[in-house]
Design a protein around this motif. Structure first.
Motif, PDB file in Angstrom:
ATOM      1  N   SER A 278       0.832  -1.205   0.000  1.00  0.00           N
ATOM      2  CA  SER A 278       0.000   0.000   0.000  1.00  0.00           C
ATOM      3  C   SER A 278       0.866   1.254   0.000  1.00  0.00           C
TER       4      SER A 278
ATOM      5  N   GLY B 276      -6.417   3.749   1.539  1.00  0.00           N
ATOM      6  CA  GLY B 276      -7.717   3.194   1.916  1.00  0.00           C
ATOM      7  C   GLY B 276      -8.577   2.716   0.761  1.00  0.00           C
ATOM      8  N   GLU B 277      -8.131   2.898  -0.483  1.00  0.00           N
ATOM      9  CA  GLU B 277      -8.946   2.508  -1.639  1.00  0.00           C
ATOM     10  C   GLU B 277      -9.167   0.993  -1.658  1.00  0.00           C
ATOM     11  N   PHE B 278     -10.417   0.597  -1.929  1.00  0.00           N
ATOM     12  CA  PHE B 278     -10.758  -0.823  -1.868  1.00  0.00           C
ATOM     13  C   PHE B 278     -11.404  -1.347  -3.153  1.00  0.00           C
TER      14      PHE B 278
ATOM     15  N   SER C 268      -6.412  -2.384   2.620  1.00  0.00           N
ATOM     16  CA  SER C 268      -7.880  -2.427   2.672  1.00  0.00           C
ATOM     17  C   SER C 268      -8.409  -3.806   2.279  1.00  0.00           C
TER      18      SER C 268
ATOM     19  N   TYR D 178     -10.477  -6.792   4.555  1.00  0.00           N
ATOM     20  CA  TYR D 178     -11.647  -7.548   4.072  1.00  0.00           C
ATOM     21  C   TYR D 178     -11.418  -9.052   4.216  1.00  0.00           C
TER      22      TYR D 178
ATOM     23  N   ALA E 296      -7.370  -1.829  10.547  1.00  0.00           N
ATOM     24  CA  ALA E 296      -8.362  -0.761  10.447  1.00  0.00           C
ATOM     25  C   ALA E 296      -7.960   0.435  11.306  1.00  0.00           C
TER      26      ALA E 296
ATOM     27  N   LEU F 138      -5.289   2.457   9.430  1.00  0.00           N
ATOM     28  CA  LEU F 138      -5.852   3.314   8.388  1.00  0.00           C
ATOM     29  C   LEU F 138      -6.643   4.468   8.987  1.00  0.00           C
TER      30      LEU F 138
ATOM     31  N   SER G  39      -5.791   8.330   8.205  1.00  0.00           N
ATOM     32  CA  SER G  39      -6.831   9.180   7.616  1.00  0.00           C
ATOM     33  C   SER G  39      -7.098  10.402   8.481  1.00  0.00           C
TER      34      SER G  39
END
Length: 217
Positions: free
Chosen positions: A9, A148-150, A168, A172, A187, A190, A194
């Motif tokens: 990432s 954070g793009e999923f 991300s 999942y 999480a 991130l 953010s």
């Protein structure tokens, strides 16, 4: 903690920044001189903000499918998710820089022209330094959003460990396997990034706007 996913990432975010920020500066500056076509171009650049990630991911998957660069396929590869990241981050990279350029007092440009400076000199010596807060804001927002793009990344790249499995997607996968502690740790990472990114964006870019507005008054 999934170290490979975190490093991937970070790699994706840094490559995205290195490519999109210079491009964003060029596009944002070019928009200043447009008239009739400007709203349509701005609308096109802002599409990733309103399009569902699955829709954008679908079009990218169809558009990149079967294509390659330097012999490397563009789908289910790092090159593919990099292209997806660049497209989905266009509004985050361009809009803050555009607003920074627009906030520069036109009288400053006029004074520079009267002084005999060329357009390139005005841009390099005056406009670019005055817009640096907008550029910084764009860089921070783009970096955080890339981490954070999923949806788009998953559709274009899948979840190949070490190649396309970002943080991300790792979250999942951990939720799917009922690894709540691992998902929670990623999480939280991130969430912290953010929060810091938003605080920096509001603080840096907001102060820049206030100073420019004081200069106008």
């Amino acid at each position: 903690m999934d170290t490979d996913a975190i490093l991937l990432s970070l790699k994706l975010a840094l490559w995205t920044l290195a490519i999109i920020i210079p491009f964003g500066i060029w596009v944002a500056y070019s928009l200043l001189s447009l008239n009739r076509s400007k709203p349509w171009i701005e609308a096109g650049l802002a599409l990733p903000l309103v399009l569902p990630p699955t829709v954008l991911g679908y079009y990218l998957l169809v558009g990149l499918g079967g294509k390659s660069i330097f012999g490397v396929p563009l789908v289910f590869s790092f090159a593919g998710i990099l292209i997806a990241s660049l497209i989905v981050n266009l509004p985050f990279a361009i809009q803050p820089i555009q607003r920074a350029f627009e906030a520069i007092n036109p009288e400053i440009r006029e004074a520079a022209q009267v002084s005999g400076l060329s357009k390139w000199q005005i841009f390099r010596l005056i406009e670019l330094p005055l817009a640096w807060r907008g550029i910084t804001s764009a860089a921070v927002l783009t970096f955080a959003h890339t981490l954070g793009e999923f949806g788009v990344v998953l559709m274009v790249g899948g979840a190949i460990p070490g190649e396309t499995k970002t943080v991300s997607i790792a979250i999942y996968d951990k939720v799917q396997s009922f690894d709540t502690s691992g998902a929670g740790a990623l999480a939280s990472l991130l969430l912290g990034i953010s929060l810091i990114a938003i605080a920096l964006s509001y603080g840096v870019f907001g102060k820049g706007s206030q100073r420019l507005n004081r200069g106008k008054s």
